[in-house]
Design a protein around this motif. Structure first.
Motif, short mmCIF file in Angstrom:
data_model
loop_
_atom_site.label_atom_id
_atom_site.label_comp_id
_atom_site.label_asym_id
_atom_site.label_seq_id
_atom_site.Cartn_x
_atom_site.Cartn_y
_atom_site.Cartn_z
N GLY A 148 140.13 43.59 142.01
CA GLY A 148 138.92 42.84 141.70
C GLY A 148 137.66 43.55 142.14
N ILE A 149 136.55 42.87 141.95
CA ILE A 149 135.24 43.37 142.35
C ILE A 149 134.89 42.79 143.72
CG2 ILE A 149 132.76 43.38 141.83
CD1 ILE A 149 133.50 43.26 138.88
N ASP A 150 134.57 43.65 144.66
CA ASP A 150 134.18 43.21 146.00
C ASP A 150 132.83 42.49 145.90
OD1 ASP A 150 133.13 43.03 148.60
OD2 ASP A 150 134.31 44.76 149.26
N PRO A 151 132.76 41.20 146.27
CA PRO A 151 131.49 40.47 146.13
C PRO A 151 130.41 40.95 147.10
CG PRO A 151 133.12 39.11 147.25
CD PRO A 151 133.84 40.34 146.78
N GLU A 201 131.38 46.48 144.03
CA GLU A 201 132.10 47.63 143.49
C GLU A 201 133.54 47.25 143.18
OE1 GLU A 201 131.31 51.60 145.23
OE2 GLU A 201 130.17 50.50 146.75
N GLY A 202 134.14 48.00 142.27
CA GLY A 202 135.50 47.73 141.86
C GLY A 202 136.52 48.37 142.78
N ILE A 203 137.79 48.31 142.36
CA ILE A 203 138.90 48.76 143.21
C ILE A 203 138.83 50.26 143.48
CG2 ILE A 203 140.51 49.17 141.30
CD1 ILE A 203 141.29 47.62 144.79
N GLN A 204 138.12 51.03 142.67
CA GLN A 204 138.02 52.47 142.89
C GLN A 204 137.40 52.80 144.24
OE1 GLN A 204 136.44 50.82 140.51
NE2 GLN A 204 134.26 51.37 140.43
N ARG A 205 136.63 51.87 144.78
CA ARG A 205 136.00 52.12 146.08
C ARG A 205 137.03 52.30 147.18
NH1 ARG A 205 134.27 48.76 150.39
NH2 ARG A 205 132.53 49.67 151.57
N SER A 206 138.16 51.59 147.10
CA SER A 206 139.16 51.67 148.17
C SER A 206 139.72 53.08 148.31
CB SER A 206 140.30 50.68 147.92
OG SER A 206 140.98 50.99 146.72
N MET A 207 139.95 53.74 147.18
CA MET A 207 140.48 55.10 147.21
C MET A 207 139.38 56.09 147.61
SD MET A 207 143.53 56.26 146.74
CE MET A 207 144.62 57.45 146.00
#
Length: 293
Positions: free
Chosen positions: A95-98, A102-108
């Motif tokens: 999901g999108i971090d509220p 940002e989307g899940i790409q941020r985690s990587m």
């Protein structure tokens, strides 16, 4: 569908002699469809063990669905070995971090900064695709249909329902059922109670009639009294969910890192004794055990 638990522990990995039976890796579940599509729920340290079971001579096409980005659910991503091999395709959904929007790409991207990891994302050999999910919007992986439901946790958290091959499962990720934060005499109590009941009914509908319900059951009732609001469920709340959903099997997971095999055995035995007439099987999630739905 087949499911294999690769990580069942919450918060932090707990290797050692006291966690041999149930396992000490953090959350990761491997799903295989009849057509052998690889669907992975969460990428805790258990995803490393999953990677060790894959044939390195075969191309990997993996679909990784992240419930939320707390560390114990994503910390295995940089150690999922197929990302270092050319021709592999790794799809990561979330999901999108509220907070950051940002989307899940941020985690990587964050994990693979030099401050935290020696290899940059640009140096990975596999092709990575990121997919942003919205609550209630179904996506397809082969014949499988995956539907995210927004669940209560201190960060955006999706529960996932998977329907495929005439079978279904639902995984809550980390989930604390919503409760009324107001006392009965508070003027806002009744209005908020209506919200609570509507949200619980929505969740029950999302997981209705599943063959397997996989639930965060971190606490006993006694432990929960001092940990309310931490974002995790209890054994009692898991049983209630399974009953409301008319699930066929209930898997209790996200075992507390302080819980030993012996303690989990004792809790499991007590739950089975106290719920002999339950219309569903009650199981403790164990690493490496394969279940066919």
């Amino acid at each position: 569908m087949k499911l294999i638990f690769r990580g069942v522990r919450g918060s932090i990995p707990t290797p050692g002699p006291g966690t041999v039976k149930y396992g000490g890796n953090t959350t990761c579940i491997e799903i295989r469809t009849a057509s052998n599509e690889l669907i992975i729920l969460d990428a805790g340290t258990g995803i490393h063990a999953l990677a060790q079971r894959l044939n390195p001579r075969e191309t990997v096409n993996a679909h990784i669905f992240i419930t939320h980005t707390h560390w114990d659910h994503i910390q295995g991503l940089p150690f999922f070995m197929p990302i270092f091999m050319p021709n592999n395709l790794i799809n990561i959904y979330g999901g999108i971090d509220p907070v950051t929007n940002e989307g899940i790409q941020r985690s990587m991207g964050v994990q693979l900064q030099y401050s935290f990891f020696p290899i940059r994302e640009a140096e990975l050999k596999a092709k990575l695709n990121y997919h942003t999910l919205l609550p209630g919007k179904t996506v397809s992986v082969g014949e499988a249909r995956i539907t995210p439901t927004l669940l209560n946790h201190p960060v955006l958290n999706f529960g996932y329902r998977i329907d495929c091959d005439g079978q279904s499962l639902f995984f809550t990720g980390d989930y604390e059922p919503v409760y009324n934060i107001y006392s009965p005499e508070d003027p806002d109590h009744d209005e908020y109670q209506s919200y609570v009941e509507a949200k619980l009914a929505e969740v029950a509908q999302a997981m209705s009639d599943v063959d397997a319900l996989i639930v965060d059951a971190s606490y006993t009732d006694e432990e929960y009294r001092s940990k309310q609001g931490w974002g995790h469920g209890t054994y009692r709340s898991a049983l209630s969910m399974a009953a409301q959903a008319h699930a066929k099997k209930l898997f209790l997971t996200h075992h507390d890192p302080c819980r030993s095999d012996r303690q989990l055995d004792r809790i499991h035995q007590q739950l089975q004794q106290e719920n002999r007439d339950a219309p569903f099987d009650i199981l403790m999630a164990r690493e490496g055990i394969e279940y066919t739905l």
